[in-house]
Design a protein around this motif. Structure first.
Motif, mmCIF file in Angstrom:
data_model
loop_
_atom_site.group_PDB
_atom_site.id
_atom_site.type_symbol
_atom_site.label_atom_id
_atom_site.label_comp_id
_atom_site.label_asym_id
_atom_site.label_seq_id
_atom_site.Cartn_x
_atom_site.Cartn_y
_atom_site.Cartn_z
ATOM 1 N N SER A 155 0.833 -1.207 0.000
ATOM 2 C CA SER A 155 0.000 0.000 0.000
ATOM 3 C C SER A 155 0.861 1.247 0.000
ATOM 4 O O SER A 155 0.480 2.277 -0.540
ATOM 5 C CB SER A 155 -0.948 0.012 1.194
ATOM 6 N N GLU A 156 2.048 1.166 0.602
ATOM 7 C CA GLU A 156 2.949 2.322 0.625
ATOM 8 C C GLU A 156 3.522 2.592 -0.755
ATOM 9 O O GLU A 156 3.515 3.707 -1.246
ATOM 10 C CB GLU A 156 4.115 2.031 1.572
ATOM 11 N N LYS A 157 4.022 1.511 -1.381
ATOM 12 C CA LYS A 157 4.731 1.684 -2.648
ATOM 13 C C LYS A 157 3.782 1.843 -3.826
ATOM 14 O O LYS A 157 3.969 2.694 -4.681
ATOM 15 C CB LYS A 157 5.669 0.493 -2.903
ATOM 16 N N ALA A 158 2.747 0.981 -3.864
ATOM 17 C CA ALA A 158 1.859 1.018 -5.025
ATOM 18 C C ALA A 158 0.773 2.071 -4.869
ATOM 19 O O ALA A 158 0.013 2.301 -5.782
ATOM 20 C CB ALA A 158 1.219 -0.351 -5.226
ATOM 21 N N LYS A 159 0.738 2.730 -3.685
ATOM 22 C CA LYS A 159 -0.281 3.742 -3.409
ATOM 23 C C LYS A 159 -1.690 3.238 -3.745
ATOM 24 O O LYS A 159 -2.463 3.873 -4.458
ATOM 25 C CB LYS A 159 0.010 5.028 -4.181
ATOM 26 N N LEU A 160 -1.967 2.016 -3.231
ATOM 27 C CA LEU A 160 -3.294 1.436 -3.481
ATOM 28 C C LEU A 160 -4.340 2.161 -2.651
ATOM 29 O O LEU A 160 -4.088 2.531 -1.508
ATOM 30 C CB LEU A 160 -3.302 -0.043 -3.085
ATOM 31 N N SER A 161 -5.503 2.337 -3.221
ATOM 32 C CA SER A 161 -6.553 3.006 -2.470
ATOM 33 C C SER A 161 -7.102 2.016 -1.442
ATOM 34 O O SER A 161 -7.066 0.802 -1.651
ATOM 35 C CB SER A 161 -7.659 3.476 -3.402
ATOM 36 N N PRO A 162 -7.637 2.542 -0.313
ATOM 37 C CA PRO A 162 -8.173 1.658 0.724
ATOM 38 C C PRO A 162 -9.219 0.696 0.171
ATOM 39 O O PRO A 162 -9.261 -0.473 0.547
ATOM 40 C CB PRO A 162 -8.802 2.632 1.719
ATOM 41 N N GLY A 163 -10.051 1.179 -0.741
ATOM 42 C CA GLY A 163 -11.103 0.340 -1.318
ATOM 43 C C GLY A 163 -10.525 -0.865 -2.039
ATOM 44 O O GLY A 163 -11.051 -1.977 -1.947
ATOM 45 N N VAL A 164 -9.427 -0.659 -2.751
ATOM 46 C CA VAL A 164 -8.796 -1.760 -3.496
ATOM 47 C C VAL A 164 -8.218 -2.785 -2.523
ATOM 48 O O VAL A 164 -8.373 -3.996 -2.707
ATOM 49 C CB VAL A 164 -7.692 -1.208 -4.440
ATOM 50 N N ILE A 165 -7.567 -2.293 -1.459
ATOM 51 C CA ILE A 165 -6.975 -3.210 -0.468
ATOM 52 C C ILE A 165 -8.054 -4.105 0.137
ATOM 53 O O ILE A 165 -7.916 -5.327 0.204
ATOM 54 C CB ILE A 165 -6.246 -2.414 0.645
ATOM 55 N N ILE A 166 -9.163 -3.469 0.559
ATOM 56 C CA ILE A 166 -10.247 -4.250 1.164
ATOM 57 C C ILE A 166 -10.865 -5.185 0.123
ATOM 58 O O ILE A 166 -11.123 -6.356 0.384
ATOM 59 C CB ILE A 166 -11.334 -3.317 1.760
ATOM 60 N N GLY A 167 -11.054 -4.651 -1.087
ATOM 61 C CA GLY A 167 -11.679 -5.437 -2.160
ATOM 62 C C GLY A 167 -10.916 -6.706 -2.473
ATOM 63 O O GLY A 167 -11.508 -7.737 -2.794
ATOM 64 N N ILE A 168 -9.598 -6.652 -2.358
ATOM 65 C CA ILE A 168 -8.789 -7.836 -2.656
ATOM 66 C C ILE A 168 -8.692 -8.764 -1.441
ATOM 67 O O ILE A 168 -8.894 -9.969 -1.543
ATOM 68 C CB ILE A 168 -7.367 -7.414 -3.115
ATOM 69 N N SER A 169 -8.402 -8.174 -0.280
ATOM 70 C CA SER A 169 -8.067 -9.035 0.859
ATOM 71 C C SER A 169 -9.290 -9.609 1.578
ATOM 72 O O SER A 169 -9.257 -10.729 2.071
ATOM 73 C CB SER A 169 -7.208 -8.271 1.859
#
Lengths: 249, 277
Positions: free
Chosen positions: B79-93
Motif C-alpha cells: 500500500s505504501e509503494k503502489a499507493k493502493l486506495s483503501p477500497g482496493v486493499i479491502i476489495g482484494i483481501s
C-alpha cells in the motif's frame, strides 16, 4: 568544502524507466542562499528530495556536510530543515501548533530521550521568531494557509538546522502573505547563519541575498551561477522563451 | 439476566476492560493514519488464521497472530509503494480472508464448528486465564511503547513524510503500529469475534477524535471510551443474552453517534472523522 555536493546524479522514481533528474552536478557552499528555478516538471522537487536523502539516486553521489547521504541519511536529515511543498491541513486535524513545532525537535532530542523544558523554550523561541507564538494552543488546521506555512517554518527551525530547504514556499499564498513570508525568510537567513536552498517559480521571489541561481530544464541543471548572470543569459531565454521581466508573477 | 459465578464475572470484566483499552489505543493510530483498510484486512485475516488453528488443533491465537502479521507484512509495503486506495486493499483481501476462513470452518469436524463460529461473533465464556494474561501483557506493552516513543509516534501520526524529512527513522515505528494492530486483533479475537473486533478499534478512536483537537488528550479519551463501550457491551450481552461482539459494536456505534452529536468540532460544522492526513 561545499556543504552540499552532487556528482553525476540520476534519480529514477520506482517503476519509471527514465530518470526524473539526470547528470546533476551541483555545489552549494556554506551560508549560500541558492534558488532553484525552472518550468513545471523540470525536476526541482526531485532534486531537493535527493539532496535531503528522501530519494536515493540511481547513479552518482550526494554529499552533505562531507558525508555520503546514503550512508548516514537519518543523522544528516536531523540538520536539514525541510519545508515541503503544497501542504494544507484538514480543519479537524487534532494537533496543536506547539506540538507540531515540537515535532521538528524530535530527531534532535533523540529516541528514548524525553522532552525537556529547554526544548519547549526553544520551540517557543522559534514560534516567536516567525510570529506564531499567539497560535501555540490553536489547532493547526484552523489557521490560514500563510499561518500554517509559518508554523511549518517554525517546525523546521526547531530542528536547529544548518541547511534550510524550502520547496516553493510562496505557492498558495496571497500577495500580502507572500510578502510577509519573504521578509521572514530574509530575517531568518540573516539571523541564523543558515544555508538556504529554495525552489521558486517567480523571479520576484528570489531575494537580493541570493548568492546562486540554479536553472533546471527537463531534469537537468542547464545553468548555475550568480542570479544576474543566469537571468541575463541566453539559456534563460531559451528555457522560458521569455525576457526576465516577463517572469515575475 | 443470567446468573453467573462471581469469578467468571470478574474475569469477563477485566478482559473487557483490557480489550477496550488495547483496541482503542491502537485505534488512535489507525484512524489518524488512515490505516483502516489495512487494519480491517488484518482482522479478517486473523479470523481465517484462527479457523486454520482450530482445524489443525493449534492454539488459534497463535495462528491468528501469524495470519494478521502476514497481511501486515504484505499489505504494509504494497500500500505504501503502489499507493493502493483503501477500497482496493479491502476489495482484494476481504474476500480472500473470508473464503479461506469458511474453507477452514467447512473442513472442521461438526463438534468443532460451533467453536469456529464463536470466532466470528465472539464468546464471553471463551475467556481463559491464559487469554487474560495475553490481554494484560498486550495492553501494558502498548501503553509502554506509546509512552516511551510518544514524540516519534506523534510526528509520524502528523505526517510520515515530514517525520522522515526531519531525521526520524519512520519505518520501524510505522511497522510497529501494524504489528501491534495484528497482535491486538488476534488476542481479542476469541472474546469479541473476528467480524466485529474492528469496530472496537475504529469506532472508539473515531469518537474520541470528535471531542478535541489535542492529540495528547485523544490518547486518554479514546481508551476511556473503549473501556466504557466494552463494559457496557458485556452488560448488554449478559442482560439480553446477545453475543458479546455484537453487543460491543452496538455500544461503540452509540458512542460514535453521541460523539458526533455533542462534538466540539461538530459545533463549528467540522465534525467529521479525520481519516485523512
Amino acid at each position: 568544502m561545499s556543504i552540499v555536493e552532487l556528482k553525476n546524479v540520476n534519480t529514477i522514481y520506482e517503476g519509471e524507466k527514465f530518470p526524473t533528474i539526470e547528470d546533476i552536478n551541483l555545489h552549494i557552499e556554506r551560508e549560500d542562499f541558492a534558488c532553484i528555478m525552472g518550468p513545471n516538471g523540470s525536476g526541482k522537487t526531485t532534486l531537493l528530495e535527493t539532496v535531503n536523502g528522501l530519494l536515493t539516486p540511481h547513479e552518482g553521489k550526494v554529499t552533505v556536510f562531507g558525508e555520503n547521504i546514503e550512508n548516514n541519511g537519518k543523522d544528516i536529515r536531523k540538520k536539514i530543515g525541510y519545508l515541503l511543498q503544497n501542504f494544507s491541513f484538514d480543519p479537524t486535524k487534532s494537533f496543536l501548533v506547539k506540538d507540531v513545532v515540537m515535532m521538528g525537535r524530535t530527531g534532535k532530542i533523540g529516541v528514548l530521550n524525553t522532552v525537556k523544558d529547554s526544548d519547549w523554550d526553544f520551540v517557543y523561541d522559534c514560534m516567536e521568531l516567525v510570529e506564531v507564538e499567539n497560535f501555540a494552543d490553536k489547532p493547526i488546521g484552523k489557521l490560514s494557509g500563510g499561518e500554517q506555512q509559518k508554523v511549518m517554518l517554525a517546525r523546521a527551525l526547531a530542528q536547529e538546522p544548518d541547511i534550510l530547504i524550502l520547496d516553493e514556499p510562496f505557492t498558495n499564498l496571497d500577495y500580502r502573505a507572500k510578502k510577509e513570508f519573504k521578509k521572514l525568510i530574509k530575517k531568518i537567513y540573516e539571523k541564523k547563519d543558515l544555508t538556504i536552498i529554495m525552489v521558486t517559480h517567480s523571479l520576484d521571489s528570489v531575494p537580493e541575498e541570493s548568492s546562486k541561481l540554479v536553472l533546471m530544464d527537463r531534469g537537468k541543471v542547464v545553468l548555475q551561477g550568480r542570479p544576474d548572470e543566469v537571468i541575463n543569459s541566453e539559456k534563460w531565454k531559451s528555457v522560458y522563451g521569455l525576457k526576465p521581466e516577463d517572469n515575475n508573477d | 439476566m443470567i446468573e453467573l459465578p462471581s469469578t467468571f464475572i470478574i474475569t469477563v470484566l477485566i478482559g473487557a476492560t483490557l480489550a477496550g483499552l488495547a483496541c482503542s489505543l491502537i485505534g488512535t493510530f489507525i484512524v489518524q493514519m488512515d490505516l483502516t483498510s489495512i487494519g480491517f484486512s488484518m482482522s479478517h485475516a486473523a479470523f481465517a488464521g484462527a479457523a486454520l488453528g482450530l482445524l489443525l488443533s493449534i492454539n488459534p491465537t497463535i495462528t491468528a497472530i501469524g495470519f494478521a502479521l502476514l497481511v501486515a507484512l504484505l499489505l504494509g509495503p504494497i500500500s505504501e509503494k503502489a499507493k493502493l486506495s483503501p477500497g482496493v486493499i479491502i476489495g482484494i483481501s476481504f474476500p480472500i480472508s473470508m473464503a479461506l476462513a469458511f474453507i477452514f470452518i467447512n473442513l472442521q469436524p461438526t463438534a468443532a464448528t460451533s467453536e469456529a463460529l464463536n470466532l466470528l461473533w465472539g464468546n464471553l465464556y471463551s475467556l481463559t486465564s491464559a487469554d487474560l494474561a495475553y490481554l494484560a501483557i498486550l495492553s501494558v506493552s502498548i501503553i509502554l511503547i506509546i509512552t516511551v516513543f510518544k514524540k516519534e509516534y506523534l510526528s509520524i501520526l502528523f505526517d510520515k513524510k515530514m517525520a522522515k524529512a526531519s531525521g526520524i527513522n519512520t519505518k520501524p515505528f510505522y511497522f510497529s503500529i501494524l504489528f501491534l494492530t495484528g497482535l491486538t486483533v488476534a488476542v481479542t479475537l476469541k472474546f469479541i469475534g473476528g467480524l466485529l473486533v474492528y469496530a472496537l478499534i475504529v469506532n472508539t478512536a473515531a469518537s474520541a477524535y470528535q471531542f478535541t483537537y489535542d492529540i495528547n488528550k485523544i490518547f486518554i479519551l479514546s481508551p476511556i471510551i473503549g473501556i466504557i463501550c466494552s463494559l457496557s457491551g458485556v452488560w448488554m450481552s449478559l442482560q439480553f443474552n446477545t453475543p458479546i461482539g455484537t453487543s460491543i459494536v452496538i455500544m461503540t456505534a452509540i458512542a460514535f453517534t453521541l460523539s458526533v452529536i455533542f462534538s466540539r468540532k461538530r459545533g463549528t460544522g467540522e465534525g467529521v472523522i479525520p481519516l485523512h492526513n
